[in-house]
Design a protein around this motif. Structure first.
Motif, PDB file in Angstrom:
ATOM      1  N   LEU A  37      18.150   8.697  12.484  1.00 16.46           N
ATOM      2  CA  LEU A  37      19.421   8.358  13.144  1.00 16.46           C
ATOM      3  C   LEU A  37      20.587   8.392  12.158  1.00 16.46           C
ATOM      4  O   LEU A  37      21.735   8.154  12.524  1.00 16.46           O
ATOM      5  N   ARG A 131      25.288   3.228  14.720  1.00 22.32           N
ATOM      6  CA  ARG A 131      26.182   3.949  13.804  1.00 22.32           C
ATOM      7  C   ARG A 131      26.437   5.348  14.322  1.00 22.32           C
ATOM      8  O   ARG A 131      25.523   6.026  14.766  1.00 22.32           O
ATOM      9  N   GLN A 132      27.658   5.768  14.261  1.00 26.33           N
ATOM     10  CA  GLN A 132      28.005   7.108  14.720  1.00 26.33           C
ATOM     11  C   GLN A 132      29.328   7.518  14.072  1.00 26.33           C
ATOM     12  O   GLN A 132      30.077   6.661  13.588  1.00 26.33           O
TER      13      GLN A 132
HETATM   14  C1  LIG Z   1      27.137  14.922   3.928  1.00 28.06           C
HETATM   15  C2  LIG Z   1      27.833  14.913   5.258  1.00 28.06           C
HETATM   16  C3  LIG Z   1      28.999  15.641   5.438  1.00 28.06           C
HETATM   17  C4  LIG Z   1      29.668  15.614   6.670  1.00 28.06           C
HETATM   18  N1  LIG Z   1      30.864  16.278   6.803  1.00 28.06           N
HETATM   19  C5  LIG Z   1      31.561  16.171   7.943  1.00 28.06           C
HETATM   20  C6  LIG Z   1      32.873  16.724   8.059  1.00 28.06           C
HETATM   21  O1  LIG Z   1      33.409  17.290   7.095  1.00 28.06           O
HETATM   22  N2  LIG Z   1      33.545  16.579   9.221  1.00 28.06           N
HETATM   23  C7  LIG Z   1      32.993  15.913  10.280  1.00 28.06           C
HETATM   24  O2  LIG Z   1      33.653  15.811  11.320  1.00 28.06           O
HETATM   25  N3  LIG Z   1      31.769  15.345  10.210  1.00 28.06           N
HETATM   26  C8  LIG Z   1      31.045  15.466   9.072  1.00 28.06           C
HETATM   27  N4  LIG Z   1      29.808  14.868   8.965  1.00 28.06           N
HETATM   28  C9  LIG Z   1      29.302  14.074  10.098  1.00 28.06           C
HETATM   29  C10 LIG Z   1      28.235  14.797  10.918  1.00 28.06           C
HETATM   30  O3  LIG Z   1      28.805  15.830  11.684  1.00 28.06           O
HETATM   31  C11 LIG Z   1      27.519  13.759  11.786  1.00 28.06           C
HETATM   32  O4  LIG Z   1      26.865  12.843  10.969  1.00 28.06           O
HETATM   33  C12 LIG Z   1      26.489  14.419  12.706  1.00 28.06           C
HETATM   34  O5  LIG Z   1      27.146  15.241  13.636  1.00 28.06           O
HETATM   35  C13 LIG Z   1      25.642  13.392  13.458  1.00 28.06           C
HETATM   36  O6  LIG Z   1      26.459  12.553  14.214  1.00 28.06           O
HETATM   37  P1  LIG Z   1      26.459  10.962  14.018  1.00 28.06           P
HETATM   38  O7  LIG Z   1      26.825  10.702  12.597  1.00 28.06           O
HETATM   39  O8  LIG Z   1      27.487  10.469  14.993  1.00 28.06           O
HETATM   40  O9  LIG Z   1      25.081  10.462  14.314  1.00 28.06           O
HETATM   41  C14 LIG Z   1      29.118  14.875   7.747  1.00 28.06           C
HETATM   42  C15 LIG Z   1      27.928  14.161   7.567  1.00 28.06           C
HETATM   43  C16 LIG Z   1      27.295  14.158   6.322  1.00 28.06           C
HETATM   44  C17 LIG Z   1      26.044  13.355   6.122  1.00 28.06           C
END
Ligand SMILES: Cc1cc2nc3c(=O)[nH]c(=O)nc-3n(C[C@H](O)[C@H](O)[C@H](O)COP(=O)(O)O)c2cc1C
Length: 351
Positions: A37, A131-132
């Protein structure tokens, strides 16, 4: 075609709270479910989990890498760090303490589990399913100084510290960096193609893959695949993205930058862990977060960003905006059986 209702039902089952467990008895599959998750770049979920005796090994899934936005796999390893952090809190809820270390020789994260009478379910554990990343515009209200202190503390780790920027001048400067990043990325055909390949334009597509960036999570209308492909070039433009990000950052209470004294795989694991702790703490406090990593992803912007932040010998490795706002529909995950690999160890698994 699957409806948004079906999407939300599946998402809510994926995000169910952690199962009640008698203290000291280990349910390793449940630990892995909670680990998955965690956040991951483009929701690629670039991980596999091997359950061993008193140990869970997190392995990188390089077939899920994003070579354009993440050529050195920094985001991929940060994502493994996020999953490792969830494992630590989930293990504590089952009565185990967890030692996390990066095995550089084998490119894997080893999480050793030890029975621990003092380990307990915490608020951070209870925040795992909630968390989201919330991509909506927040309401512009400030976050309490005591809450910011708790976030900064959660976001600090062995090689990582968290800087918080809350003034209008600082947020304006961040908007400028993010938008320079947007221009570099969204005028690059390879970047756009890679990004689009991870967008799930309707619930059916998202449910089929269980990964990627579902339009539903960011309030986009559901579109048939052929319509989406025809118009995506007109919708995702540097100008439109600049407007979205400027509003997002202006409406945030602040921006958090995760910086590390190193820029290597072990540091990427640490920084992923620090972000995940920060986000779990934020969730527990009812505070939303969303990444704005463009100035970190666009290498050419890093030195200027670093000197603006006053960094000397440290590296900015992740950046989020945070603040108060509504929640959003949850992102999906792949089935557990797709991410658990057979234990090749001689000893029997305890799962
Ligand atoms: C290392 C890393 C880099 C990420 N970079 C971006 C980003 O630049 N822009 C963004 O909108 N989300 C970014 N994310 C978020 C992911 O898109 C998000 O975690 C994934 O879609 C899952 O959704 P949730 O976090 O709501 O569970 C990043 C996540 C991680 C772990």
């Amino acid at each position: 075609m699957a409806s948004t209702l079906e999407y939300d039902e599946v998402a809510s089952d994926i995000r169910r709270p952690g199962a009640e467990q008698a203290p000291g008895s280990l349910d390793a599959r449940e630990l892995v479910r909670l680990a998955t998750l965690a956040a991951s770049s483009h929701n690629t979920q670039p991980w596999k989990f091997r359950i061993e005796q008193d140990r869970i090994v997190i392995l990188p899934e390089f077939s899920r890498r994003c070579p354009v936005v993440d050529p050195d796999d920094g985001h991929l390893f940060k994502s493994l760090g996020c999953a490792a952090e969830n494992l630590v809190h989930a293990a504590a809820a089952q009565g185990f303490s967890a030692d996390v270390r990066f095995d550089a020789g084998e490119d894997r994260v080893i999480v050793d589990l030890h029975p621990d009478d003092t380990a307990r379910a915490t608020d951070l554990y209870r925040a795992i399913p909630e968390r989201q990343c919330v991509k909506a515009v927040y309401d512009g209200t400030p976050v309490d100084a005591a809450e910011i202190e708790a976030l900064v503390e959660a976001g600090s780790g062995s090689s990582v510290r968290t800087l918080v920027l809350t003034s209008s001048a600082q947020k304006d400067a961040v908007i400028d960096y993010v938008n320079r990043g947007n221009t570099a990325q969204l005028t690059d055909r390879a970047f756009r193609d890679e990004l689009v390949s991870w967008i799930r334009f309707n619930p059916a597509q998202a449910l089929r893959t269980g990964d990627g960036l579902a339009g539903r999570t960011s309030g986009q209308p559901s579109l048939p695949g052929w319509v989406a492909k025809a118009i995506v070039g007109l919708v995702i433009t540097p100008k439109a993205q600049a407007k979205t990000d400027a509003a997002g950052i202006a409406g945030a209470a602040g921006v958090a930058v995760f910086v590390s004294s190193r820029d290597d795989k072990a540091a990427w694991i640490d920084v992923g862990r620090a972000y995940e702790r920060f986000a779990l703490q934020a969730t527990a406090l009812g505070i939303r977060t969303a990444f704005i990593n463009q100035p970190i992803e666009v290498r050419a912007l890093r030195p200027e960003l670093g000197s603006w932040l006053g960094l000397e010998g440290e590296h900015a490795l992740l950046m989020v905006r945070f603040g108060h706002g509504p929640t959003a529909p949850f992102s999906l995950r792949r089935p557990l059986d797709d991410v658990i690999v057979e234990c090749t160890d001689e000893k029997p698994a305890r799962a």
